[in-house]
Scaffold this active site. Structure first.
Site, PDB file in Angstrom:
ATOM      1  N   THR A  15     -60.369   7.083  12.224  1.00  0.00           N
ATOM      2  CA  THR A  15     -59.629   7.048  10.961  1.00  0.00           C
ATOM      3  C   THR A  15     -58.189   7.522  11.152  1.00  0.00           C
ATOM      4  OG1 THR A  15     -61.701   7.565   9.897  1.00  0.00           O
ATOM      5  CG2 THR A  15     -59.730   7.863   8.572  1.00  0.00           C
ATOM      6  N   GLU A 123     -49.526  20.044  13.756  1.00  0.00           N
ATOM      7  CA  GLU A 123     -49.448  20.108  12.288  1.00  0.00           C
ATOM      8  C   GLU A 123     -50.706  19.546  11.621  1.00  0.00           C
ATOM      9  OE1 GLU A 123     -46.511  21.322  10.311  1.00  0.00           O
ATOM     10  OE2 GLU A 123     -48.333  21.435   9.119  1.00  0.00           O
ATOM     11  N   GLU A 184     -70.625  14.432   6.256  1.00  0.00           N
ATOM     12  CA  GLU A 184     -71.206  13.866   7.475  1.00  0.00           C
ATOM     13  C   GLU A 184     -72.730  13.890   7.398  1.00  0.00           C
ATOM     14  OE1 GLU A 184     -69.302  13.485  10.571  1.00  0.00           O
ATOM     15  OE2 GLU A 184     -67.418  14.401   9.962  1.00  0.00           O
ATOM     16  N   LYS A 199     -59.705  26.555  11.591  1.00  0.00           N
ATOM     17  CA  LYS A 199     -58.357  26.383  11.024  1.00  0.00           C
ATOM     18  C   LYS A 199     -57.707  27.734  10.701  1.00  0.00           C
ATOM     19  CE  LYS A 199     -59.509  21.827   9.139  1.00  0.00           C
ATOM     20  NZ  LYS A 199     -60.126  21.118   8.003  1.00  0.00           N
ATOM     21  N   GLY A 297     -58.030  12.507   5.819  1.00  0.00           N
ATOM     22  CA  GLY A 297     -57.799  11.109   5.445  1.00  0.00           C
ATOM     23  C   GLY A 297     -56.825  10.435   6.383  1.00  0.00           C
TER      24      GLY A 297
HETATM   25  N1  HSE Z   1     -64.033  17.903   7.904  1.00  0.00           N
HETATM   26  C1  HSE Z   1     -62.781  18.341   7.359  1.00  0.00           C
HETATM   27  C2  HSE Z   1     -62.899  18.555   5.857  1.00  0.00           C
HETATM   28  C3  HSE Z   1     -61.648  17.392   7.576  1.00  0.00           C
HETATM   29  O1  HSE Z   1     -63.944  18.276   5.255  1.00  0.00           O
HETATM   30  O2  HSE Z   1     -61.937  19.016   5.284  1.00  0.00           O
HETATM   31  C4  HSE Z   1     -61.049  17.425   8.959  1.00  0.00           C
HETATM   32  O3  HSE Z   1     -60.537  18.686   9.280  1.00  0.00           O
END
Ligand code: HSE
Length: 425
Positions: A15, A123, A184, A199, A297
């Site tokens: 994606t 980023e 998922e 993160k 996205g």
């Molecule tokens: N799996 C992550 C989310 C997106 O649901 O925000 C990619 O970091």
């Protein structure tokens, strides 16, 4: 600078990779010359894709002498780490969206890049399309940031928002989200908080200018949040969100965590719904800001990846030491506050017997553990003669709260401790 096209190698054409390829086609000064994919035979609806540059051997990208910048979009640590190191050894700059690799091996990766005088920009790895890394490194560089509160995972924010608006259970909403492709098939990475923990690890390292070790980041997912908790929180003026937070205390010790949290409806984060992400930063001299937007996205993430690529492109050929402000050179490791020593407010849901003295017993147990109550609510008594009691505490120590929970579990007045969720302080 001579007028030549900068050559890009892409690893990954899912994606995000597709979004990056399509976006880069609008720029005259860059050219994607090699793309590594897992399955060459997969049908891809990408206009202007020259199949002859597609390979299923990612080492053809990192070993290609023509390439200036390698863009890694496959995620995971293996083989991504080895591919990136090989690319760096071969003289390439790196753009990556790989939050797991950064959280687990950031220090080694940045040191390796520095030794080879190459940059690694990322980023897209944190909060997808929201510009947060570049601003912290540049225009916010004059700040001492001491607090971050963020919604960094769209899947869990979507699930919690749906539970709230539909009054549905976690498992019903998860099933629906999986059917719609928002979650998922194996949702563990998102719902157990791994993704948000990766993160916040990197974000806190950058903001605090001290290395935060992933093993010190406390993590709890959303799987135990009940529809009843959502309703009770709402009645008390809160929303429940999966919050990634990082704080520095006055001695400079870090407290970094991911867990569900009751957030006051008056706070900005309470209004960040569905897949949207948001990051609130507090620092001096700035005060507080909140940035929100799409955390994932095709095109929002491509926006961040392409921004990083173009930052490198602009400097190539002009200097031998690229983007000095964008490099990660902090070597101090953050000292951590053990989670048991942290101080929080708590929401507690208790299934109690309908006996005389129950509320008194709850108050006594809390007092015994040095916990003061902000509110206690019992709305009614159910047919089976039990009472659902909701407590919000004042700020107290985590280890005291855990002691009180154990005492509730053995109290003759309490059938069950339904939930314990931290409350924004
Ligand atoms: N799996 C992550 C989310 C997106 O649901 O925000 C990619 O970091």
């Amino acid at each position: 600078m001579e007028n030549k096209k900068i050559k890009i190698g892409l690893i990954g054409l899912g994606t995000v990779g597709s979004g990056v390829f399509k976006t880069l086609s609008d720029f005259e000064n860059v050219e994607v010359v090699k793309i590594a994919v897992k399955n060459k035979n997969k049908q891809r609806n990408i206009p202007n894709l020259d199949e002859s540059i597609v390979t299923d051997n990612a080492y053809e990208v990192v070993n290609n002498p023509e390439i200036d910048i390698v863009v890694e979009l496959i995620g995971g640590t293996n083989p991504a780490f080895d591919l990136i190191k090989t690319a760096i050894e071969n003289g390439k700059h790196i753009v990556t969206a790989n939050k797991e690799l950064l959280a687990k091996h950031g220090e080694e990766l940045f040191n390796f890049a520095e030794q080879h005088n190459k940059v690694v920009l990322y980023e897209a790895a944190i909060a997808g399309g929201i510009p947060i890394i570049m601003p912290i490194k540049t225009i916010l560089a004059g700040n001492k940031i001491n607090k971050i509160e963020a919604i960094l995972n769209g899947t869990t924010n979507y699930i919690l928002t749906k539970m709230d608006v539909q009054h549905s259970s976690y498992s019903d909403v998860l099933k629906e989200a999986q059917e719609l492709g928002y979650a998922e098939t194996d949702p563990t990475g998102d719902v157990e908080g791994f993704d948000a923990a990766y993160k916040i690890t990197t974000l806190a390292t950058l903001a605090f200018k001290k290395r935060v070790k992933i093993e010190n980041v406390y993590k709890e997912g959303i799987t135990k949040v009940r529809a009843e908790d959502m309703k009770a929180a709402n009645d008390l003026g809160y929303k429940i969100k999966l919050i990634a937070s990082a704080k520095l205390d006055e001695q400079g010790r870090a407290d970094v965590r991911v867990h569900p949290m009751l957030i006051s409806k008056k706070s900005t984060l309470a209004h960040i719904d569905y897949v949207t992400n948001a990051v609130s930063l507090t620092g001096h001299p700035l005060g507080s800001i909140t940035l929100s937007g799409p955390g994932a996205g095709e095109f929002p993430t491509a926006s961040s990846v392409v921004g990083d690529i173009l930052a490198i492109v602009k400097e190539l050929g002009t200097t031998d030491y690229l983007l000095p402000m964008m490099r990660c050179d902090h070597h101090e490791t953050a000292e951590f506050i053990p989670v048991s020593e942290t101080e929080n407010k708590y929401y507690l849901s208790l299934d109690a017997k309908n006996n005389k003295g129950v509320i008194g017993n709850i108050g006594n147990i809390c007092a015994e553990y040095n916990i003061s109550l902000e509110s206690i609510v019992q709305k009614n008594v159910s047919e089976n003669n039990t009472a659902d009691i909701t407590v919000i505490t004042e700020i107290c120590k985590e280890k005291d709260m855990q002691g009180a929970v154990k005492a509730f579990e053995t109290s003759e007045f309490i059938n069950k401790v339904n939930s314990l969720i931290r409350v924004q302080g």
